[in-house]
Design a protein around this motif. Structure first.
Motif, PDB file in Angstrom:
ATOM      1  N   ARG A 263      27.888  45.566  45.130  1.00  0.00           N
ATOM      2  CA  ARG A 263      28.046  44.344  44.349  1.00  0.00           C
ATOM      3  C   ARG A 263      26.912  44.186  43.329  1.00  0.00           C
ATOM      4  O   ARG A 263      27.132  43.699  42.218  1.00  0.00           O
ATOM      5  CB  ARG A 263      28.083  43.137  45.285  1.00  0.00           C
ATOM      6  CG  ARG A 263      29.345  43.023  46.114  1.00  0.00           C
ATOM      7  CD  ARG A 263      30.576  42.847  45.231  1.00  0.00           C
ATOM      8  NE  ARG A 263      30.458  41.668  44.398  1.00  0.00           N
ATOM      9  CZ  ARG A 263      30.927  41.595  43.150  1.00  0.00           C
ATOM     10  NH1 ARG A 263      31.538  42.636  42.594  1.00  0.00           N
ATOM     11  NH2 ARG A 263      30.797  40.474  42.455  1.00  0.00           N
ATOM     12  N   ASP A 270      36.417  44.191  40.722  1.00  0.00           N
ATOM     13  CA  ASP A 270      37.220  43.397  41.638  1.00  0.00           C
ATOM     14  C   ASP A 270      37.133  44.024  43.027  1.00  0.00           C
ATOM     15  O   ASP A 270      36.805  45.212  43.169  1.00  0.00           O
ATOM     16  CB  ASP A 270      38.678  43.348  41.169  1.00  0.00           C
ATOM     17  CG  ASP A 270      38.854  42.532  39.897  1.00  0.00           C
ATOM     18  OD1 ASP A 270      37.992  41.685  39.604  1.00  0.00           O
ATOM     19  OD2 ASP A 270      39.849  42.758  39.178  1.00  0.00           O
ATOM     20  N   ARG A 303      44.137  42.222  50.314  1.00  0.00           N
ATOM     21  CA  ARG A 303      43.894  40.990  49.560  1.00  0.00           C
ATOM     22  C   ARG A 303      42.814  41.260  48.534  1.00  0.00           C
ATOM     23  O   ARG A 303      41.729  41.747  48.878  1.00  0.00           O
ATOM     24  CB  ARG A 303      43.468  39.855  50.489  1.00  0.00           C
ATOM     25  CG  ARG A 303      43.245  38.534  49.751  1.00  0.00           C
ATOM     26  CD  ARG A 303      42.908  37.404  50.700  1.00  0.00           C
ATOM     27  NE  ARG A 303      42.676  36.166  49.968  1.00  0.00           N
ATOM     28  CZ  ARG A 303      42.298  35.021  50.529  1.00  0.00           C
ATOM     29  NH1 ARG A 303      42.148  34.955  51.852  1.00  0.00           N
ATOM     30  NH2 ARG A 303      42.094  33.937  49.801  1.00  0.00           N
ATOM     31  N   THR A 304      43.112  40.956  47.278  1.00  0.00           N
ATOM     32  CA  THR A 304      42.198  41.268  46.185  1.00  0.00           C
ATOM     33  C   THR A 304      41.486  40.009  45.705  1.00  0.00           C
ATOM     34  O   THR A 304      42.097  38.946  45.560  1.00  0.00           O
ATOM     35  CB  THR A 304      42.959  41.907  45.011  1.00  0.00           C
ATOM     36  OG1 THR A 304      43.625  43.090  45.469  1.00  0.00           O
ATOM     37  CG2 THR A 304      42.002  42.294  43.896  1.00  0.00           C
ATOM     38  N   TYR A 305      40.191  40.155  45.471  1.00  0.00           N
ATOM     39  CA  TYR A 305      39.355  39.063  44.969  1.00  0.00           C
ATOM     40  C   TYR A 305      38.819  39.444  43.597  1.00  0.00           C
ATOM     41  O   TYR A 305      38.361  40.582  43.392  1.00  0.00           O
ATOM     42  CB  TYR A 305      38.174  38.810  45.924  1.00  0.00           C
ATOM     43  CG  TYR A 305      38.587  38.421  47.319  1.00  0.00           C
ATOM     44  CD1 TYR A 305      38.635  37.085  47.709  1.00  0.00           C
ATOM     45  CD2 TYR A 305      38.932  39.398  48.261  1.00  0.00           C
ATOM     46  CE1 TYR A 305      39.018  36.726  48.999  1.00  0.00           C
ATOM     47  CE2 TYR A 305      39.312  39.045  49.545  1.00  0.00           C
ATOM     48  CZ  TYR A 305      39.354  37.715  49.901  1.00  0.00           C
ATOM     49  OH  TYR A 305      39.740  37.376  51.175  1.00  0.00           O
ATOM     50  N   ARG A 306      38.850  38.510  42.674  1.00  0.00           N
ATOM     51  CA  ARG A 306      38.273  38.758  41.356  1.00  0.00           C
ATOM     52  C   ARG A 306      36.766  38.904  41.475  1.00  0.00           C
ATOM     53  O   ARG A 306      36.134  38.315  42.352  1.00  0.00           O
ATOM     54  CB  ARG A 306      38.622  37.621  40.400  1.00  0.00           C
ATOM     55  CG  ARG A 306      40.115  37.455  40.145  1.00  0.00           C
ATOM     56  CD  ARG A 306      40.372  36.333  39.165  1.00  0.00           C
ATOM     57  NE  ARG A 306      39.805  35.064  39.647  1.00  0.00           N
ATOM     58  CZ  ARG A 306      39.778  33.938  38.949  1.00  0.00           C
ATOM     59  NH1 ARG A 306      40.277  33.908  37.715  1.00  0.00           N
ATOM     60  NH2 ARG A 306      39.260  32.839  39.467  1.00  0.00           N
ATOM     61  N   SER A 307      36.198  39.691  40.595  1.00  0.00           N
ATOM     62  CA  SER A 307      34.770  39.977  40.673  1.00  0.00           C
ATOM     63  C   SER A 307      33.925  38.707  40.674  1.00  0.00           C
ATOM     64  O   SER A 307      32.928  38.612  41.401  1.00  0.00           O
ATOM     65  CB  SER A 307      34.354  40.883  39.513  1.00  0.00           C
ATOM     66  OG  SER A 307      34.678  40.279  38.257  1.00  0.00           O
ATOM     67  N   ASP A 309      34.576  35.941  41.918  1.00  0.00           N
ATOM     68  CA  ASP A 309      34.731  35.162  43.146  1.00  0.00           C
ATOM     69  C   ASP A 309      34.009  35.789  44.339  1.00  0.00           C
ATOM     70  O   ASP A 309      34.088  35.261  45.461  1.00  0.00           O
ATOM     71  CB  ASP A 309      36.212  35.000  43.486  1.00  0.00           C
ATOM     72  CG  ASP A 309      36.968  34.194  42.430  1.00  0.00           C
ATOM     73  OD1 ASP A 309      36.325  33.324  41.807  1.00  0.00           O
ATOM     74  OD2 ASP A 309      38.164  34.445  42.231  1.00  0.00           O
ATOM     75  N   VAL A 310      33.328  36.907  44.109  1.00  0.00           N
ATOM     76  CA  VAL A 310      32.608  37.602  45.181  1.00  0.00           C
ATOM     77  C   VAL A 310      31.120  37.554  44.856  1.00  0.00           C
ATOM     78  O   VAL A 310      30.712  37.900  43.746  1.00  0.00           O
ATOM     79  CB  VAL A 310      33.073  39.066  45.311  1.00  0.00           C
ATOM     80  CG1 VAL A 310      32.348  39.750  46.469  1.00  0.00           C
ATOM     81  CG2 VAL A 310      34.579  39.132  45.522  1.00  0.00           C
ATOM     82  N   TRP A 320      29.800  36.526  53.145  1.00  0.00           N
ATOM     83  CA  TRP A 320      31.160  36.706  52.626  1.00  0.00           C
ATOM     84  C   TRP A 320      31.886  37.798  53.401  1.00  0.00           C
ATOM     85  O   TRP A 320      33.047  37.636  53.798  1.00  0.00           O
ATOM     86  CB  TRP A 320      31.080  37.061  51.144  1.00  0.00           C
ATOM     87  CG  TRP A 320      32.410  37.242  50.476  1.00  0.00           C
ATOM     88  CD1 TRP A 320      33.180  36.282  49.886  1.00  0.00           C
ATOM     89  CD2 TRP A 320      33.134  38.484  50.331  1.00  0.00           C
ATOM     90  NE1 TRP A 320      34.325  36.829  49.381  1.00  0.00           N
ATOM     91  CE2 TRP A 320      34.336  38.180  49.632  1.00  0.00           C
ATOM     92  CE3 TRP A 320      32.885  39.793  50.711  1.00  0.00           C
ATOM     93  CZ2 TRP A 320      35.278  39.157  49.328  1.00  0.00           C
ATOM     94  CZ3 TRP A 320      33.822  40.765  50.406  1.00  0.00           C
ATOM     95  CH2 TRP A 320      35.001  40.447  49.723  1.00  0.00           C
ATOM     96  N   ARG A 324      35.317  37.679  55.796  1.00  0.00           N
ATOM     97  CA  ARG A 324      36.483  38.541  55.576  1.00  0.00           C
ATOM     98  C   ARG A 324      36.809  39.332  56.837  1.00  0.00           C
ATOM     99  O   ARG A 324      37.963  39.557  57.156  1.00  0.00           O
ATOM    100  CB  ARG A 324      36.219  39.509  54.424  1.00  0.00           C
ATOM    101  CG  ARG A 324      35.854  38.883  53.103  1.00  0.00           C
ATOM    102  CD  ARG A 324      37.001  38.125  52.445  1.00  0.00           C
ATOM    103  NE  ARG A 324      37.248  36.828  53.020  1.00  0.00           N
ATOM    104  CZ  ARG A 324      36.479  35.742  52.806  1.00  0.00           C
ATOM    105  NH1 ARG A 324      35.403  35.824  52.069  1.00  0.00           N
ATOM    106  NH2 ARG A 324      36.813  34.582  53.359  1.00  0.00           N
TER     107      ARG A 324
END
Length: 342
Positions: A263, A270, A303-307, A309-310, A320, A324
């Motif tokens: 990250r 993403d 399940r995909t998270y936008r960049s 949102d992480v 986080w 998950r």
């Protein structure tokens, strides 16, 4: 591609990897001849092995070996065609090798041992123009192959995988994944901080077409490993971690350092979190043979998270990821189809 299969075996030196590459086709020929010689005797086991499970597994093993040898030969050819690796189609050529080999292996595995994959719901694989980081549970036979194929064929992403350096003993995996840019994590002995540094360096090179796959548990989930971890935490008196482990019987602890490094160095990527179940209870060669042909499918949910949102802060990434992993355990607990193997 089970990253925990040889956790204490370090990578072979470069000269030995070259020798293994040269001898691999010869080894494939020898194993094929051995299979031909013993096939009549295995057929005689039919009264006790009505599904011919041993023969199926041996055939598939030899077949997978040849699908592994193929990319080695193809990589040699690509190197001869472009000794300096400057071919404009270099990445596409190696990507095509991965897709074709995985397609052939899983196509054959479905027909020989009944291995098949289903996807629950709609699976999104990130936005155009953004790299993709894939964080996956690791459990059951061939789950990593299925996920890499999903990324390569379904998502059209170039898979870049984080896996143990013991996999460098496999000439096919080593050659192809090194060519597309993957990271073989050093064994713990003497690795120090280089384990995380290598992950960070790889993440920094991600392009918009790439998918970086990491298994934060670090090894394949099995019931025995989970129970061993619970006993270890109880012996150490770590009450909070023990309570979490007991409440999450279908996952191992997720280690956040690698994810946090990704990250930090690929904040625009993403993130796809993958849970899967179906073959969880099948671990080890004997269990695989007993359960062939497979009655259950490998069910995958993503399940995909936008960049944006992480989080990128290491402590926030740890929280986080912990949340998950609780969701992954809950999903598996509600859908696991391997209870007949308990």
């Amino acid at each position: 591609m089970r990253i925990s299969s040889l956790p204490s075996l370090g990578a072979p030196p470069l000269w030995l990897r070259m020798v293994l590459q040269g001898l691999y086709p010869l080894f494939g020929i020898v194993m094929s001849l051995v299979l031909l010689l013993i096939t009549p005797f295995l057929l005689l086991l039919w009264p006790r092995d009505r599904h011919l499970s041993i023969l199926r597994c041996l055939f598939l093993t030899v077949y997978v070996m040849w699908e592994d040898i193929g990319p080695v030969v193809e990589c040699w050819y690509l190197r001869l065609r472009s000794p300096r690796g400057t071919s404009p189609t270099r990445d596409e050529d190696h990507f095509a090798l991965i897709k074709q080999a995985l397609h052939n292996v899983l196509f054959t595995a479905k027909r020989v041992v009944g291995f098949h994959v289903e996807i629950e719901g709609e699976l999104t694989v990130g936005r155009p123009g953004h790299p993709l980081v894939v964080i996956s549970r690791h459990a059951g036979p061939a789950d990593s192959l299925a996920i890499v194929r999903l990324l390569a064929s379904t998502a059209g992403r170039v898979p870049r995988v984080i896996l143990a350096d013991a996999m460098l003993w496999d000439p096919g995996i080593a050659m192809v994944l090194q060519r597309v840019g993957s990271y073989f994590v050093p064994s713990r002995s003497g690795a120090g901080d280089d384990r995380t540094k290598g992950v960070a360096d790889l993440a920094a090179t991600l392009s918009a077409k790439d998918a970086l796959l990491i298994f934060p548990e670090g090894r394949n989930w099995t019931r025995d490993r989970h129970e061993d971890r619970v006993r270890d935490l109880r012996a150490k008196g770590e009450a909070d971690r023990l309570a979490t482990a007991v409440a999450r019987p279908w996952v191992l602890e997720a280690r956040s350092r690698g994810v946090a490094a990704i990250r930090e160095h690929a904040p625009d990527a993403d993130v796809l979190v993958i849970a899967h179940t179906g073959l969880d209870m099948i671990s080890g060669p004997a269990a695989v043979i007993r359960n062939v042909p497979f009655r259950n499918r490998l069910l995958i949910r993503g399940r995909t998270y936008r960049s944006e949102d992480v989080p990128t802060d290491p402590d926030e990434v740890a929280d986080w990821l912990e949340a998950r992993w609780g969701e992954v355990n809950y999903w598996v607990d509600n859908r696991i189809s391997g209870r007949d193997h308990l």
